[in-house]
Design an enzyme around this catalytic site. Structure first.
Site, short mmCIF file in Angstrom:
data_model
loop_
_atom_site.label_atom_id
_atom_site.label_comp_id
_atom_site.label_asym_id
_atom_site.label_seq_id
_atom_site.Cartn_x
_atom_site.Cartn_y
_atom_site.Cartn_z
N ASP A 254 37.99 9.17 10.93
CA ASP A 254 37.92 8.45 12.21
C ASP A 254 36.63 8.64 13.03
O ASP A 254 36.70 8.85 14.25
CB ASP A 254 39.13 8.81 13.07
CG ASP A 254 40.44 8.42 12.43
OD1 ASP A 254 40.44 7.97 11.27
OD2 ASP A 254 41.51 8.57 13.08
N ASP B 264 40.97 4.53 12.44
CA ASP B 264 42.11 4.16 13.25
C ASP B 264 41.98 2.65 13.44
O ASP B 264 40.90 2.17 13.81
CB ASP B 264 41.97 4.90 14.60
CG ASP B 264 43.25 5.49 15.11
OD1 ASP B 264 44.19 5.70 14.32
OD2 ASP B 264 43.31 5.75 16.33
N HIS C 58 44.19 -0.12 15.06
CA HIS C 58 45.41 -0.48 15.77
C HIS C 58 45.53 -1.96 16.11
O HIS C 58 44.53 -2.63 16.35
CB HIS C 58 45.51 0.31 17.08
CG HIS C 58 45.63 1.79 16.88
ND1 HIS C 58 46.62 2.36 16.11
CD2 HIS C 58 44.89 2.83 17.36
CE1 HIS C 58 46.47 3.68 16.13
NE2 HIS C 58 45.44 3.99 16.87
N HIS D 110 42.42 2.04 22.22
CA HIS D 110 41.26 2.45 21.43
C HIS D 110 41.37 1.88 20.02
O HIS D 110 42.47 1.61 19.53
CB HIS D 110 41.18 3.98 21.34
CG HIS D 110 42.37 4.59 20.67
ND1 HIS D 110 43.55 4.87 21.34
CD2 HIS D 110 42.59 4.93 19.37
CE1 HIS D 110 44.42 5.37 20.48
NE2 HIS D 110 43.88 5.41 19.27
N LYS E 170 44.43 2.91 9.07
CA LYS E 170 45.76 3.40 9.45
C LYS E 170 46.06 3.03 10.88
O LYS E 170 45.15 2.69 11.64
CB LYS E 170 45.83 4.92 9.29
CG LYS E 170 44.87 5.63 10.22
CD LYS E 170 44.89 7.12 9.99
CE LYS E 170 43.80 7.79 10.78
NZ LYS E 170 43.92 7.62 12.23
N CYS F 283 44.08 13.61 14.34
CA CYS F 283 44.04 13.01 13.00
C CYS F 283 43.55 13.97 11.93
O CYS F 283 44.05 13.95 10.80
CB CYS F 283 43.23 11.71 13.03
SG CYS F 283 44.16 10.43 13.91
C1 VGL Z 1 43.36 9.96 17.12
C2 VGL Z 1 44.45 10.05 19.13
C3 VGL Z 1 44.92 8.78 18.96
C4 VGL Z 1 42.47 10.63 16.12
C5 VGL Z 1 43.83 8.68 16.92
O1 VGL Z 1 41.81 9.94 15.32
O2 VGL Z 1 42.42 11.89 16.13
N1 VGL Z 1 43.68 10.64 18.21
N2 VGL Z 1 44.60 8.10 17.84
ZN ZN Z 2 44.95 6.00 17.57
#
Ligand code: VGL
Ligand code: ZN
Length: 209
Positions: A11, A53, A55, A72, A97, A141
């Protein structure tokens, strides 16, 4: 580290870096170090995976829909892009993901490639048994990915010089690091791995004649 090892960069996206909507403090400072790991692995023809990430705009991962986080890494937005300073070689495998609106999906083991093949399956197809993991964020993550790797029976090595935490509560990243190690994660740094790898591949070449 051996011929069945792979690198996973977790990420490293604009929204998780300074200026992003869920910025990890100093999140971008690990990128030059990750680039060295990437060069080391790809230089030895070992697979490089990068998770992102990814979403939906409406997901109960976000505060507006009952979740914990500001918006985000919404699919297709600038903030969801992998950081441009990250130098992924051709042939890197991108894993996405967090597409399901009903779950957080912190772990890369919940991610799929562009053909919808899951991470565990992709690793098995390549005979990978040992994962080296760095990226963002240590306390979410990275942590859930490392714990899943161990659960799925992989060796998991945390790249101590290439992770950063969100630290919603001060100290979260440290607690997460300790927990990963307590549950069986190994740890390394670039210098250490570089030396180790030079030795192993030298022996390998000698054996190979
Ligand atoms: C993450 C918070 C929300 C991460 C992803 O990649 O660590 N943290 N979504
Ligand atoms: Zn996230």
């Amino acid at each position: 580290m051996n011929l069945k090892s792979a690198l996973l960069v977790v990420d490293v996206q604009l929204d998780f870096c300074p200026g992003g909507t869920l910025a990890v403090p100093e999140g971008d400072t690990i990128i030059p170090v990750l680039n060295k790991y990437i060069k080391l692995f790809s230089g030895h023809k070992l697979p490089v995976f990068a998770s992102r990430d990814w979403h939906a705009r409406q997901t109960n991962h976000f505060k507006a829909f009952g979740g914990a986080w500001p918006e985000h890494c919404v699919q297709g937005t600038k903030g969801a892009q992998l950081h441009p300073v990250l130098t992924l070689p051709a042939g890197s495998i991108i894993l996405s993901k967090g597409m399901a609106s009903g779950e957080d999906s912190y772990s890369a083991f919940q991610a799929v490639d562009e053909k919808q093949t899951g991470f565990d399956r992709l690793l098995r197809q390549r005979g990978i048994t040992s994962l080296f993991i760095g990226g963002l964020a240590t306390d979410y993550c990275v942590k859930w990915t490392v714990l899943d790797a161990l659960k799925f029976g992989y060796k998991a090595t945390l790249l101590l010089d290439a992770i950063k935490g969100v630290n919603i509560k001060p100290g979260d990243a440290e607690v997460a690091r300790d927990e990963m190690i307590r549950l069986g994660a190994r740890k390394t740094t670039f210098e250490k791995l570089y030396r180790e790898m030079a030795g192993i591949f030298e022996v390998h070449h000698r054996k190979g004649g």
